[in-house]
Design a protein around this motif. Structure first.
Motif, PDB file in Angstrom:
ATOM      1  N   ARG A 101      34.640 -91.726 -13.257  1.00  0.00           N
ATOM      2  CA  ARG A 101      33.491 -92.206 -12.464  1.00  0.00           C
ATOM      3  C   ARG A 101      32.814 -91.032 -11.749  1.00  0.00           C
ATOM      4  O   ARG A 101      31.590 -90.925 -11.720  1.00  0.00           O
ATOM      5  N   THR A 102      33.648 -90.154 -11.160  1.00  0.00           N
ATOM      6  CA  THR A 102      33.087 -89.015 -10.415  1.00  0.00           C
ATOM      7  C   THR A 102      32.271 -88.117 -11.333  1.00  0.00           C
ATOM      8  O   THR A 102      31.131 -87.760 -11.013  1.00  0.00           O
ATOM      9  N   SER A 103      32.839 -87.782 -12.486  1.00  0.00           N
ATOM     10  CA  SER A 103      32.090 -86.851 -13.342  1.00  0.00           C
ATOM     11  C   SER A 103      30.862 -87.534 -13.927  1.00  0.00           C
ATOM     12  O   SER A 103      29.836 -86.878 -14.122  1.00  0.00           O
ATOM     13  N   GLN A 104      30.919 -88.850 -14.131  1.00  0.00           N
ATOM     14  CA  GLN A 104      29.718 -89.533 -14.627  1.00  0.00           C
ATOM     15  C   GLN A 104      28.607 -89.500 -13.573  1.00  0.00           C
ATOM     16  O   GLN A 104      27.434 -89.283 -13.902  1.00  0.00           O
ATOM     17  N   MET A 105      28.992 -89.673 -12.300  1.00  0.00           N
ATOM     18  CA  MET A 105      27.973 -89.612 -11.228  1.00  0.00           C
ATOM     19  C   MET A 105      27.297 -88.236 -11.216  1.00  0.00           C
ATOM     20  O   MET A 105      26.090 -88.111 -11.070  1.00  0.00           O
ATOM     21  N   ILE A 106      28.116 -87.200 -11.378  1.00  0.00           N
ATOM     22  CA  ILE A 106      27.579 -85.834 -11.354  1.00  0.00           C
ATOM     23  C   ILE A 106      26.704 -85.595 -12.588  1.00  0.00           C
ATOM     24  O   ILE A 106      25.593 -85.059 -12.494  1.00  0.00           O
ATOM     25  N   LEU A 107      27.195 -86.051 -13.739  1.00  0.00           N
ATOM     26  CA  LEU A 107      26.410 -85.867 -14.972  1.00  0.00           C
ATOM     27  C   LEU A 107      25.072 -86.598 -14.888  1.00  0.00           C
ATOM     28  O   LEU A 107      24.050 -86.081 -15.339  1.00  0.00           O
ATOM     29  N   ASP A 108      25.066 -87.793 -14.273  1.00  0.00           N
ATOM     30  CA  ASP A 108      23.799 -88.529 -14.130  1.00  0.00           C
ATOM     31  C   ASP A 108      22.799 -87.708 -13.327  1.00  0.00           C
ATOM     32  O   ASP A 108      21.620 -87.629 -13.665  1.00  0.00           O
ATOM     33  N   ASN A 141      26.279 -69.161  -1.773  1.00  0.00           N
ATOM     34  CA  ASN A 141      26.304 -67.700  -1.744  1.00  0.00           C
ATOM     35  C   ASN A 141      26.215 -67.023  -3.113  1.00  0.00           C
ATOM     36  O   ASN A 141      25.501 -66.039  -3.258  1.00  0.00           O
ATOM     37  N   VAL A 142      26.921 -67.550  -4.096  1.00  0.00           N
ATOM     38  CA  VAL A 142      26.974 -66.838  -5.386  1.00  0.00           C
ATOM     39  C   VAL A 142      25.707 -67.116  -6.210  1.00  0.00           C
ATOM     40  O   VAL A 142      25.060 -66.189  -6.702  1.00  0.00           O
ATOM     41  N   PHE A 143      25.345 -68.403  -6.344  1.00  0.00           N
ATOM     42  CA  PHE A 143      24.107 -68.764  -7.052  1.00  0.00           C
ATOM     43  C   PHE A 143      23.257 -69.666  -6.158  1.00  0.00           C
ATOM     44  O   PHE A 143      23.017 -70.833  -6.499  1.00  0.00           O
ATOM     45  N   PRO A 144      22.762 -69.142  -5.010  1.00  0.00           N
ATOM     46  CA  PRO A 144      21.994 -70.010  -4.111  1.00  0.00           C
ATOM     47  C   PRO A 144      20.693 -70.502  -4.744  1.00  0.00           C
ATOM     48  O   PRO A 144      20.118 -71.495  -4.300  1.00  0.00           O
ATOM     49  N   GLU A 145      20.254 -69.826  -5.818  1.00  0.00           N
ATOM     50  CA  GLU A 145      18.975 -70.189  -6.448  1.00  0.00           C
ATOM     51  C   GLU A 145      19.099 -71.375  -7.409  1.00  0.00           C
ATOM     52  O   GLU A 145      18.093 -71.908  -7.874  1.00  0.00           O
ATOM     53  N   THR A 146      20.330 -71.824  -7.705  1.00  0.00           N
ATOM     54  CA  THR A 146      20.450 -72.903  -8.698  1.00  0.00           C
ATOM     55  C   THR A 146      19.973 -74.254  -8.135  1.00  0.00           C
ATOM     56  O   THR A 146      20.104 -74.530  -6.936  1.00  0.00           O
ATOM     57  N   ASP A 147      19.417 -75.087  -9.015  1.00  0.00           N
ATOM     58  CA  ASP A 147      18.983 -76.439  -8.621  1.00  0.00           C
ATOM     59  C   ASP A 147      20.105 -77.453  -8.809  1.00  0.00           C
ATOM     60  O   ASP A 147      19.904 -78.637  -8.595  1.00  0.00           O
ATOM     61  N   TYR A 148      21.264 -76.984  -9.244  1.00  0.00           N
ATOM     62  CA  TYR A 148      22.358 -77.907  -9.574  1.00  0.00           C
ATOM     63  C   TYR A 148      23.547 -77.622  -8.660  1.00  0.00           C
ATOM     64  O   TYR A 148      24.447 -76.849  -9.016  1.00  0.00           O
ATOM     65  N   LYS A 149      23.509 -78.201  -7.467  1.00  0.00           N
ATOM     66  CA  LYS A 149      24.587 -77.943  -6.501  1.00  0.00           C
ATOM     67  C   LYS A 149      25.301 -79.243  -6.154  1.00  0.00           C
ATOM     68  O   LYS A 149      24.642 -80.233  -5.814  1.00  0.00           O
ATOM     69  N   PHE A 150      26.627 -79.195  -6.200  1.00  0.00           N
ATOM     70  CA  PHE A 150      27.420 -80.382  -5.868  1.00  0.00           C
ATOM     71  C   PHE A 150      28.525 -79.984  -4.898  1.00  0.00           C
ATOM     72  O   PHE A 150      29.068 -78.878  -4.986  1.00  0.00           O
ATOM     73  N   TYR A 151      28.820 -80.894  -3.965  1.00  0.00           N
ATOM     74  CA  TYR A 151      29.886 -80.649  -2.997  1.00  0.00           C
ATOM     75  C   TYR A 151      30.829 -81.845  -3.043  1.00  0.00           C
ATOM     76  O   TYR A 151      30.432 -82.976  -2.732  1.00  0.00           O
ATOM     77  N   ILE A 208      22.810 -84.431 -12.981  1.00  0.00           N
ATOM     78  CA  ILE A 208      22.422 -83.242 -13.761  1.00  0.00           C
ATOM     79  C   ILE A 208      21.345 -83.626 -14.772  1.00  0.00           C
ATOM     80  O   ILE A 208      20.331 -82.935 -14.901  1.00  0.00           O
ATOM     81  N   HIS A 209      21.540 -84.747 -15.452  1.00  0.00           N
ATOM     82  CA  HIS A 209      20.576 -85.145 -16.486  1.00  0.00           C
ATOM     83  C   HIS A 209      19.203 -85.420 -15.895  1.00  0.00           C
ATOM     84  O   HIS A 209      18.189 -85.159 -16.533  1.00  0.00           O
ATOM     85  N   LYS A 210      19.174 -85.895 -14.637  1.00  0.00           N
ATOM     86  CA  LYS A 210      17.867 -86.134 -13.992  1.00  0.00           C
ATOM     87  C   LYS A 210      17.101 -84.844 -13.827  1.00  0.00           C
ATOM     88  O   LYS A 210      15.893 -84.812 -13.788  1.00  0.00           O
ATOM     89  N   ARG A 211      17.847 -83.730 -13.653  1.00  0.00           N
ATOM     90  CA  ARG A 211      17.212 -82.444 -13.350  1.00  0.00           C
ATOM     91  C   ARG A 211      17.015 -81.536 -14.556  1.00  0.00           C
ATOM     92  O   ARG A 211      16.250 -80.589 -14.490  1.00  0.00           O
ATOM     93  N   LEU A 212      17.782 -81.781 -15.627  1.00  0.00           N
ATOM     94  CA  LEU A 212      17.693 -80.876 -16.788  1.00  0.00           C
ATOM     95  C   LEU A 212      16.290 -80.928 -17.375  1.00  0.00           C
ATOM     96  O   LEU A 212      15.702 -82.012 -17.477  1.00  0.00           O
ATOM     97  N   PRO A 213      15.771 -79.771 -17.796  1.00  0.00           N
ATOM     98  CA  PRO A 213      14.459 -79.793 -18.429  1.00  0.00           C
ATOM     99  C   PRO A 213      14.524 -80.617 -19.713  1.00  0.00           C
ATOM    100  O   PRO A 213      15.529 -80.545 -20.436  1.00  0.00           O
ATOM    101  N   ALA A 214      13.464 -81.404 -19.978  1.00  0.00           N
ATOM    102  CA  ALA A 214      13.455 -82.244 -21.181  1.00  0.00           C
ATOM    103  C   ALA A 214      13.454 -81.345 -22.407  1.00  0.00           C
ATOM    104  O   ALA A 214      12.801 -80.303 -22.411  1.00  0.00           O
TER     105      ALA A 214
END
Ligand code: DC
Length: 216
Positions: free
Chosen positions: A199-206, A135-145, A208-214
């Protein structure tokens, strides 16, 4: 900044949103926003001002009346009331009981959404809550649940010395009509039962890094 990046971290109560969102913000050098704290601050303000939290009109009237401003303190973006952030006061059992009612008022949610979207003026964000990706930032490509078993989440709260009926709060947050807790479309679901925060934050960071623009 042209297009700030927003990392949306949603999930159930005690699913590790705060711990992981803070770790991720630190690792990326982004600003951290706890939107639950904003709703808690309004619940606290209502209680202090003797506003009946079961009266949606009165709650929204309070929300229009209070003098609230966004401030950045040590890379954390906070909602201050009359220049004050009630850091400890918003964690009491009374506020935890009142906050789902405050958060269920549609006009309050509209007000909060506007403030939360305004946070990009500070820069790139890691924002945690219940409706950030949906709802707040539905346009973001970085969504985690984030989620974890009820037993594990209850044990985490108990370890923090907090007695809380998490199942009831999750049910309330998921069943309300206005922006209910849900898995946002396109979100990466992370069940962290039995996982360490590292471990959890590393999974999320991995992810994110896949999606971040180079970087150029
Ligand atoms: O994350 P928390 O426990 O501090 O959140 C407090 C309450 O606020 C919780 O009942 C859900 C609600 N909330 C919400 O409805 N939407 C958000 N974006 C953040 C929190």
């Amino acid at each position: 900044m042209a297009n700030p990046i927003v990392i949306a971290i949603d999930g159930t109560s005690a699913s590790g949103k705060s711990t992981n969102a803070k770790r991720i913000a630190k690792a990326l050098g982004f600003f951290y926003v706890d939107t639950g704290a904003m709703y808690r601050t309004l619940a606290w303000y209502c209680q202090r001002s003797q506003v009946d939290v079961s009266d949606p009109k009165a709650v929204f009237a309070a929300c229009r009346k209070w003098r609230a401003s966004l401030e950045c303190v040590d890379t954390h973006i906070r909602l201050l009331v009359d220049g004050y952030f009630p850091e400890r006061e918003i964690r009491t059992a009374e506020v935890s009981r009142a906050v789902p009612q405050v958060a269920a008022v549609p006009k309050v949610r509209d007000w909060m959404k506007k403030k939360q979207r305004e946070c990009v003026r500070f820069g790139n964000l890691v924002m945690e809550g219940r409706d950030i990706g949906s709802n707040v930032f539905p346009e973001t490509d970085y969504k985690f649940y984030l989620d974890a078993s009820l037993d594990e989440r209850s044990a985490r709260r108990a370890a923090d010395g907090i007695e809380e009926n998490l199942a009831a709060r999750d049910a309330h947050d998921s069943q309300r009509a206005a922006a209910p807790l849900m898995i946002p479309l396109g979100a990466v679901v992370v069940n962290n039962s039995g996982l360490t925060p590292e471990r959890t934050s590393q999974m999320i960071l991995d992810e994110i890094h896949k999606r971040l623009p180079a970087k150029e």
